[in-house]
Design a protein around this motif. Structure first.
Motif, PDB file in Angstrom:
ATOM      1  N   THR A 193       0.834  -1.200   0.000  1.00  0.00           N
ATOM      2  CA  THR A 193       0.000   0.000   0.000  1.00  0.00           C
ATOM      3  C   THR A 193       0.870   1.253   0.000  1.00  0.00           C
ATOM      4  O   THR A 193       1.920   1.289   0.641  1.00  0.00           O
ATOM      5  CB  THR A 193      -0.917   0.024   1.241  1.00  0.00           C
ATOM      6  OG1 THR A 193      -1.738  -1.130   1.258  1.00  0.00           O
ATOM      7  CG2 THR A 193      -1.811   1.266   1.238  1.00  0.00           C
ATOM      8  N   LEU A 194       0.400   2.268  -0.705  1.00  0.00           N
ATOM      9  CA  LEU A 194       1.043   3.579  -0.735  1.00  0.00           C
ATOM     10  C   LEU A 194      -0.047   4.627  -0.594  1.00  0.00           C
ATOM     11  O   LEU A 194      -1.077   4.546  -1.269  1.00  0.00           O
ATOM     12  CB  LEU A 194       1.808   3.768  -2.052  1.00  0.00           C
ATOM     13  CG  LEU A 194       2.441   5.136  -2.304  1.00  0.00           C
ATOM     14  CD1 LEU A 194       3.578   5.378  -1.323  1.00  0.00           C
ATOM     15  CD2 LEU A 194       2.950   5.236  -3.741  1.00  0.00           C
ATOM     16  N   GLY A 195       0.155   5.603   0.300  1.00  0.00           N
ATOM     17  CA  GLY A 195      -0.896   6.599   0.480  1.00  0.00           C
ATOM     18  C   GLY A 195      -0.449   7.788   1.290  1.00  0.00           C
ATOM     19  O   GLY A 195       0.741   7.948   1.610  1.00  0.00           O
ATOM     20  N   VAL A 196      -1.421   8.621   1.635  1.00  0.00           N
ATOM     21  CA  VAL A 196      -1.151   9.812   2.437  1.00  0.00           C
ATOM     22  C   VAL A 196      -2.320  10.021   3.401  1.00  0.00           C
ATOM     23  O   VAL A 196      -3.470   9.755   3.071  1.00  0.00           O
ATOM     24  CB  VAL A 196      -0.942  11.057   1.539  1.00  0.00           C
ATOM     25  CG1 VAL A 196      -2.182  11.358   0.720  1.00  0.00           C
ATOM     26  CG2 VAL A 196      -0.526  12.264   2.368  1.00  0.00           C
ATOM     27  N   ARG A 197      -1.995  10.485   4.591  1.00  0.00           N
ATOM     28  CA  ARG A 197      -2.975  10.684   5.667  1.00  0.00           C
ATOM     29  C   ARG A 197      -3.022  12.164   6.018  1.00  0.00           C
ATOM     30  O   ARG A 197      -1.982  12.811   6.146  1.00  0.00           O
ATOM     31  CB  ARG A 197      -2.559   9.845   6.876  1.00  0.00           C
ATOM     32  CG  ARG A 197      -3.432   9.966   8.122  1.00  0.00           C
ATOM     33  CD  ARG A 197      -2.792   9.110   9.212  1.00  0.00           C
ATOM     34  NE  ARG A 197      -3.490   9.163  10.466  1.00  0.00           N
ATOM     35  CZ  ARG A 197      -4.186   8.154  10.977  1.00  0.00           C
ATOM     36  NH1 ARG A 197      -4.267   7.020  10.311  1.00  0.00           N
ATOM     37  NH2 ARG A 197      -4.776   8.260  12.131  1.00  0.00           N
ATOM     38  N   PHE A 198      -4.240  12.684   6.179  1.00  0.00           N
ATOM     39  CA  PHE A 198      -4.440  14.098   6.487  1.00  0.00           C
ATOM     40  C   PHE A 198      -5.162  14.225   7.833  1.00  0.00           C
ATOM     41  O   PHE A 198      -6.141  13.516   8.080  1.00  0.00           O
ATOM     42  CB  PHE A 198      -5.294  14.790   5.415  1.00  0.00           C
ATOM     43  CG  PHE A 198      -4.759  14.660   4.020  1.00  0.00           C
ATOM     44  CD1 PHE A 198      -3.861  15.584   3.517  1.00  0.00           C
ATOM     45  CD2 PHE A 198      -5.153  13.605   3.210  1.00  0.00           C
ATOM     46  CE1 PHE A 198      -3.372  15.466   2.226  1.00  0.00           C
ATOM     47  CE2 PHE A 198      -4.675  13.473   1.925  1.00  0.00           C
ATOM     48  CZ  PHE A 198      -3.780  14.410   1.433  1.00  0.00           C
ATOM     49  N   LYS A 199      -4.690  15.145   8.646  1.00  0.00           N
ATOM     50  CA  LYS A 199      -5.384  15.429   9.895  1.00  0.00           C
ATOM     51  C   LYS A 199      -6.483  16.453   9.632  1.00  0.00           C
ATOM     52  O   LYS A 199      -6.224  17.553   9.139  1.00  0.00           O
ATOM     53  CB  LYS A 199      -4.407  15.953  10.940  1.00  0.00           C
ATOM     54  CG  LYS A 199      -5.059  16.177  12.306  1.00  0.00           C
ATOM     55  CD  LYS A 199      -4.029  16.577  13.346  1.00  0.00           C
ATOM     56  CE  LYS A 199      -4.683  16.752  14.714  1.00  0.00           C
ATOM     57  NZ  LYS A 199      -3.676  17.123  15.754  1.00  0.00           N
ATOM     58  N   ILE A 200      -7.729  16.096   9.955  1.00  0.00           N
ATOM     59  CA  ILE A 200      -8.869  16.995   9.760  1.00  0.00           C
ATOM     60  C   ILE A 200      -9.074  17.848  11.007  1.00  0.00           C
ATOM     61  O   ILE A 200      -9.238  19.069  10.939  1.00  0.00           O
ATOM     62  CB  ILE A 200     -10.145  16.194   9.442  1.00  0.00           C
ATOM     63  CG1 ILE A 200      -9.937  15.363   8.172  1.00  0.00           C
ATOM     64  CG2 ILE A 200     -11.343  17.122   9.300  1.00  0.00           C
ATOM     65  CD1 ILE A 200     -11.105  14.462   7.843  1.00  0.00           C
ATOM     66  N   ARG A 201      -9.083  17.187  12.137  1.00  0.00           N
ATOM     67  CA  ARG A 201      -9.195  17.830  13.437  1.00  0.00           C
ATOM     68  C   ARG A 201      -8.657  16.841  14.463  1.00  0.00           C
ATOM     69  O   ARG A 201      -8.217  15.750  14.100  1.00  0.00           O
ATOM     70  CB  ARG A 201     -10.636  18.228  13.765  1.00  0.00           C
ATOM     71  CG  ARG A 201     -11.635  17.094  13.593  1.00  0.00           C
ATOM     72  CD  ARG A 201     -13.048  17.529  13.877  1.00  0.00           C
ATOM     73  NE  ARG A 201     -13.207  17.928  15.263  1.00  0.00           N
ATOM     74  CZ  ARG A 201     -14.373  18.295  15.801  1.00  0.00           C
ATOM     75  NH1 ARG A 201     -15.464  18.357  15.032  1.00  0.00           N
ATOM     76  NH2 ARG A 201     -14.450  18.620  17.071  1.00  0.00           N
ATOM     77  N   ARG A 202      -8.686  17.201  15.714  1.00  0.00           N
ATOM     78  CA  ARG A 202      -8.169  16.293  16.734  1.00  0.00           C
ATOM     79  C   ARG A 202      -8.966  14.989  16.736  1.00  0.00           C
ATOM     80  O   ARG A 202     -10.196  14.997  16.757  1.00  0.00           O
ATOM     81  CB  ARG A 202      -8.247  16.949  18.105  1.00  0.00           C
ATOM     82  CG  ARG A 202      -7.463  16.198  19.180  1.00  0.00           C
ATOM     83  CD  ARG A 202      -7.518  16.925  20.502  1.00  0.00           C
ATOM     84  NE  ARG A 202      -6.665  16.271  21.498  1.00  0.00           N
ATOM     85  CZ  ARG A 202      -6.608  16.633  22.783  1.00  0.00           C
ATOM     86  NH1 ARG A 202      -7.355  17.654  23.205  1.00  0.00           N
ATOM     87  NH2 ARG A 202      -5.814  15.986  23.623  1.00  0.00           N
ATOM     88  N   ALA A 220      -8.265  11.772   7.469  1.00  0.00           N
ATOM     89  CA  ALA A 220      -8.678  11.264   6.161  1.00  0.00           C
ATOM     90  C   ALA A 220      -7.471  10.619   5.502  1.00  0.00           C
ATOM     91  O   ALA A 220      -6.325  11.008   5.757  1.00  0.00           O
ATOM     92  CB  ALA A 220      -9.231  12.389   5.285  1.00  0.00           C
ATOM     93  N   GLU A 221      -7.726   9.620   4.656  1.00  0.00           N
ATOM     94  CA  GLU A 221      -6.649   8.932   3.954  1.00  0.00           C
ATOM     95  C   GLU A 221      -7.003   8.723   2.490  1.00  0.00           C
ATOM     96  O   GLU A 221      -8.161   8.502   2.146  1.00  0.00           O
ATOM     97  CB  GLU A 221      -6.378   7.547   4.577  1.00  0.00           C
ATOM     98  CG  GLU A 221      -5.479   7.564   5.770  1.00  0.00           C
ATOM     99  CD  GLU A 221      -5.090   6.167   6.228  1.00  0.00           C
ATOM    100  OE1 GLU A 221      -4.366   6.071   7.232  1.00  0.00           O
ATOM    101  OE2 GLU A 221      -5.514   5.184   5.588  1.00  0.00           O
TER     102      GLU A 221
END
Length: 213
Positions: free
Chosen positions: A173-182, A186-187
């Motif tokens: 797997t290859l991806g990126v993870r984003f912090k939306i709030r505490r 999202a991925e």
């Protein structure tokens, strides 16, 4: 078959080693580093996520089916650097192109996988690219309980083996993870499911929540 067995064993050994390393960091960084401060960067959090997206067949499987949808429920632990968990994966293929070939490899319109998965986050921060690897839990159990010496096994007349043959013994797997709030993330990820019978690639978008239990 020899390569598959060794790949499964290697994944399992790496999983166990990284788990021990993660737990060591958890206890180390959970202690107070000064009088009134606690380093929260590597405290392990339980998380649950839901991922969905399109799924394509690749390689020889393109002659059996072409396109479908895949939905995944993920549960695991994340310390900010490593993620370890399990994935329940359900696929729906929109069209079977060749019914006779599909019957020979037990390729159905609906397929279920139970995966063990781990991810390594390359950097810290609100945006985290990651690399991951996984394997099918049912295949691991089956291989451990019923090791086979044969290079080829005919599953057409064995209902139990046909079910266990829904596998993905190597899942990079290859991806990126984003912090939306505490506690919310999202991925976006791209995953290849390599199997004995069929190979496919999926592109998924997911939302993850870390409940504070």
């Amino acid at each position: 078959m020899f390569f598959q067995k060794n790949s499964l064993l290697l994944v399992l050994l790496i999983f166990c080693w990284l788990t021990s390393q993660s737990q060591e960091k958890y206890y180390q960084y959970s202690k107070r580093t000064s009088k009134n401060k606690v380093d929260l960067d590597l405290i392990t959090e339980f998380e649950i996520g839901f991922h969905a997206g399109p799924n394509w067949t690749i390689g020889n499987t393109r002659k059996i089916a072409r396109f479908g949808q895949v939905y995944s429920l993920n549960m695991g632990w994340n310390d900010g650097k490593f993620y370890f968990g399990t994935e329940f994966n359900l696929r729906f293929w929109d069209e079977i192109l060749n019914d006779s070939k599909a019957d020979r490899v037990d390729f159905n319109n609906q397929q279920f996988l139970w995966l063990l998965h781990m991810k390594y986050y390359v950097i810290k921060g609100d945006v985290q690219p990651f690399l991951g690897v996984g394997t099918d839990l049912l295949s691991l159990i089956d291989q451990a309980l019923n090791p086979s010496e044969d290079e080829y096994v005919d599953y057409r007349n064995d209902e139990k083996q046909k079910f266990l043959n829904y596998n993905a013994w190597f899942v990079p797997t290859l991806g990126v993870r984003f912090k939306i709030r505490r506690y919310m993330f999202a991925e976006i990820s791209s995953t290849i499911d390599i199997s004995d019978n069929y190979n496919s690639m999926r592109l998924q978008v997911g939302f993850i929540y870390q409940p504070q239990l």
